[in-house]
Design an enzyme around this catalytic site. Structure first.
Site, PDB file in Angstrom:
ATOM      1  N   LYS A  83       0.794  -1.376  -0.121  1.00  0.00           N
ATOM      2  CA  LYS A  83       0.054  -0.030  -0.117  1.00  0.00           C
ATOM      3  C   LYS A  83       0.778   1.354  -0.097  1.00  0.00           C
ATOM      4  CE  LYS A  83      -4.525   0.448   2.131  1.00  0.00           C
ATOM      5  NZ  LYS A  83      -5.211   0.371   3.565  1.00  0.00           N
TER       6      LYS A  83
HETATM    7  O1  G3P Z   1      -7.889   0.878   5.218  1.00  0.00           O
HETATM    8  C1  G3P Z   1      -8.255   2.199   4.714  1.00  0.00           C
HETATM    9  C2  G3P Z   1      -9.514   2.480   5.225  1.00  0.00           C
HETATM   10  O2  G3P Z   1     -10.558   1.561   4.748  1.00  0.00           O
HETATM   11  C3  G3P Z   1      -9.640   3.509   6.288  1.00  0.00           C
HETATM   12  O3  G3P Z   1     -11.013   3.448   6.914  1.00  0.00           O
HETATM   13  O4  G3P Z   1     -12.700   4.240   8.719  1.00  0.00           O
HETATM   14  O5  G3P Z   1     -10.131   4.794   8.906  1.00  0.00           O
HETATM   15  O6  G3P Z   1     -11.645   5.744   7.282  1.00  0.00           O
HETATM   16  P1  G3P Z   1     -11.518   4.797   8.062  1.00  0.00           P
END
Ligand code: G3P
Length: 216
Positions: A83
């Site tokens: 990533k």
């Molecule tokens: O892994 C990346 C993403 O899914 C993060 O989600 O909920 O932290 O915005 P959030």
């Protein structure tokens, strides 16, 4: 549509993998930090449970550092996807890594142009963050829709991972738009199994069956 689990919680990955609904896993530094355990140990355990792609994020901010980390990560298991953040340095790293056959997932995508740039540089996956867009007064799924259309127009092979999913409806919307993958927190995946009418229906079937047995 493929389902990835957006977590670094090994027990949860194991639990849902046994149900046959996990095609891959995505992690990020926040999710890894929450576990409070050795990073490499966690990643290796996840890669043993899940055959599909497992995204692991670099923490270097310069191209050289990102490429170095990516090469190290890719030695941990065959299914590692690196990533990389959507920055100029990140895109340079994606360009180098794609030529080496190292799979990348460009993260922190918030606009169709960012998605296009990442795809042009050779990203295997891109991750638009719908929840964080919604949180900031935008419609996250509109960005996904635009990216899906653009990628279809040009037969772009980069796969779209809808990320930052907050509720089951986000998954439905991503599927309707034809996104390749939804990366889902386990709390949301949990909810996707249930409907009160299923529970109620089963209760009625069981009650009627017991009555039938008693009165036979
Ligand atoms: O892994 C990346 C993403 O899914 C993060 O989600 O909920 O932290 O915005 P959030």
């Amino acid at each position: 549509m493929k389902f990835f689990l957006d977590t670094a919680k090994v027990e949860k990955i194991r639990e849902f993998a046994q149900l046959g609904v996990v095609d891959g896993v995505t992690t990020n530094p926040t999710l890894i930090a929450k576990e409070g355990r050795d990073f490499q140990e966690i990643v290796k355990e996840i890669c043993e449970i899940v055959e599909g792609p497992v995204s692991v994020e670099v923490t270097a901010l310069d191209t050289e550092g990102m490429v170095r980390e990516a090469r190290e990560f890719s030695k941990l298991a065959d299914n590692i996807v690196v990533k990389i953040p959507m920055t100029r340095e990140g895109i340079k790293a994606v360009n180098i890594l794609s030529k080496e056959g190292i799979k990348t997932n460009v993260t922190l995508i918030f606009s169709p142009n960012q998605g296009l740039i990442a795809a042009k540089a050779g990203a295997t996956y891109i991750s638009p963050f719908v929840g964080r867009l919604d949180d900031n007064g935008h419609v996250g799924m509109d960005v996904v829709g635009e990216i899906v259309t653009i990628f279809k127009n040009y037969n772009i092979e980069t796969e779209i991972i809808v990320a930052s999913i907050r509720h089951p409806r986000h998954v439905v919307e991503a599927a309707k738009l034809g996104a390749h993958i939804a990366t889902i927190p386990f709390e949301v995946l949990e909810k996707m199994f249930y409907h009160p009418l299923t529970e109620k229906g089963l209760e009625i079937f069981m009650r009627d069956w017991e009555n039938y047995l008693k009165n036979r």
